[in-house]
Scaffold this motif. Sequence first.
Motif, PDB file in Angstrom:
ATOM      1  N   ALA A 217      23.706  40.897  18.521  1.00  0.00           N
ATOM      2  CA  ALA A 217      24.255  42.086  18.312  1.00  0.00           C
ATOM      3  C   ALA A 217      24.289  42.750  17.069  1.00  0.00           C
ATOM      4  O   ALA A 217      24.429  43.873  17.134  1.00  0.00           O
ATOM      5  CB  ALA A 217      25.763  42.171  18.813  1.00  0.00           C
ATOM      6  N   SER A 220      21.576  45.021  16.895  1.00  0.00           N
ATOM      7  CA  SER A 220      21.119  46.084  18.058  1.00  0.00           C
ATOM      8  C   SER A 220      21.596  47.239  17.649  1.00  0.00           C
ATOM      9  O   SER A 220      21.307  48.499  18.141  1.00  0.00           O
ATOM     10  CB  SER A 220      21.613  45.637  19.242  1.00  0.00           C
ATOM     11  N   ALA A 221      22.543  47.380  16.611  1.00  0.00           N
ATOM     12  CA  ALA A 221      23.189  48.624  16.254  1.00  0.00           C
ATOM     13  C   ALA A 221      22.005  49.540  15.698  1.00  0.00           C
ATOM     14  O   ALA A 221      22.034  50.818  15.775  1.00  0.00           O
ATOM     15  CB  ALA A 221      24.308  48.589  15.235  1.00  0.00           C
ATOM     16  N   VAL A 227      22.829  53.150  21.317  1.00  0.00           N
ATOM     17  CA  VAL A 227      23.816  52.327  20.925  1.00  0.00           C
ATOM     18  C   VAL A 227      24.328  52.770  19.297  1.00  0.00           C
ATOM     19  O   VAL A 227      25.309  53.041  18.805  1.00  0.00           O
ATOM     20  CB  VAL A 227      23.770  50.866  20.605  1.00  0.00           C
ATOM     21  N   GLY A 228      23.071  52.955  18.430  1.00  0.00           N
ATOM     22  CA  GLY A 228      23.325  53.642  17.174  1.00  0.00           C
ATOM     23  C   GLY A 228      23.966  54.977  17.233  1.00  0.00           C
ATOM     24  O   GLY A 228      24.876  55.114  16.566  1.00  0.00           O
ATOM     25  N   VAL A 231      27.986  54.706  18.019  1.00  0.00           N
ATOM     26  CA  VAL A 231      29.049  54.181  17.079  1.00  0.00           C
ATOM     27  C   VAL A 231      28.947  54.714  15.724  1.00  0.00           C
ATOM     28  O   VAL A 231      29.613  54.402  14.840  1.00  0.00           O
ATOM     29  CB  VAL A 231      28.708  52.457  17.214  1.00  0.00           C
ATOM     30  N   LYS A 239      28.876  48.266  12.863  1.00  0.00           N
ATOM     31  CA  LYS A 239      28.602  46.945  13.379  1.00  0.00           C
ATOM     32  C   LYS A 239      29.671  46.302  14.106  1.00  0.00           C
ATOM     33  O   LYS A 239      29.329  45.532  15.055  1.00  0.00           O
ATOM     34  CB  LYS A 239      28.209  46.318  12.102  1.00  0.00           C
ATOM     35  N   VAL A 242      29.696  47.134  17.517  1.00  0.00           N
ATOM     36  CA  VAL A 242      28.562  46.881  18.341  1.00  0.00           C
ATOM     37  C   VAL A 242      28.754  45.402  18.720  1.00  0.00           C
ATOM     38  O   VAL A 242      28.408  44.933  19.855  1.00  0.00           O
ATOM     39  CB  VAL A 242      27.515  47.092  17.519  1.00  0.00           C
ATOM     40  N   THR A 246      29.245  43.966  22.298  1.00  0.00           N
ATOM     41  CA  THR A 246      28.281  43.261  22.970  1.00  0.00           C
ATOM     42  C   THR A 246      28.920  41.685  23.546  1.00  0.00           C
ATOM     43  O   THR A 246      28.350  41.305  24.626  1.00  0.00           O
ATOM     44  CB  THR A 246      27.223  42.785  22.113  1.00  0.00           C
TER      45      THR A 246
END
Length: 293
Positions: A217, A220-221, A227-228, A231, A239, A242, A246
Amino acid sequence: MTTSVLDVPAAVAPQADGAAAGAGRGARRAHGVHPLTHRRAEALAHEATRRRRLALIARGRRARLAATVGVVFALAGVNVANHVLGWDTMWLGPVGAAALLVFARWQGLSWHQLGLARQTHARGLRWGLGVIGVVALVYLAGILLPSTRTAFLDARYHLPPAGALLTAFVMIPVGTILLEEVAFRSVLWGFLSRHARMWQVLVASSVLFGFWHVFPAMASATGNEAVGSAVAALGPFAKVAVVGGTVLFTALGGVLAGELRRRSGSLFASVGMHWATNSLGVLFGVLAWRLAA
C-alpha cells in the motif's frame, strides 16, 4: 439321594452369600487391606491418571498454539523479505507455499483442514469460476464508465499486451496468489481452526491478510492515478490514509475469500476470486489505458 443346588431352600442362599462376603472381607483383613483403604487407593490412582491426561492435553494445546504463532511470524518474515529486502517472489512464493504445507502436514493437519481434499476440488472449481465471471462483469462495467475508468489506470500495469498476459497468467499466480492463498486460506486457516470457532478463524485470517498488504500500500499512493488524486488533499497524511484504506479493503476481501473457502470447503474457490481481482485487474487495466489514450 443327591441334593441339587436348585433344591437348597431360598432362605439358605442369603446366608451363603453373606458367608462368602464375610470370607472375602476376612481375607482382605488377613492380608492387611481394609476396604476403605482399598477404595481410597483406587480413587487416588484414578485421579493421578486423570491429571496425567489433562497435562498431556495442555501440553498438546501449548504445542499447537506455538505452531500457530510460528506460522504468523514466518509470514511476517516472508513479507519483510519480499517488500523490504527485495527477494524475488517468483521463487519465494512457491518455496514458501511448499514449506508451509510441509510444516502443516508435519503438525498433523489433514488435507481437508487445509482445503485441499480431493473430494472438494470440483466444488471449489465451480465456485471459483463463478466468481471469476462475476468479477469480469463488474470490471467491464467499470472501464466502460468514464467516471470509474481512472481507478484502473495503475502505472504498474501500463503494459504491452504480451507483458500484461505474462503478468496476469504467470507472475501474479506464481509470485502472489500461490503463497497468499496457501498461507492465509489454507495453512493459517487450518491452524487457527484448532483454537477458535469458524467465524473467529474467518475474522482473524482476514485481519492478518489486511496487515499483509501494508508494504504494497505504501507504493500505491504514487502508482495509481485515482488513488493519488483522491488523497492529495490530505497532504502529509495521504500515505497513512492509503495504507489504512488498503488494509481495510484487503481485510474485507479476505472475509469474502474466506467465506468462499468455508462454503466450498476448497481452497480453489478463494484462489478463483484472488486471481479474478488481481489478474483481471491487470488485463482490464491495459484496456482502460487504451480507452484513455
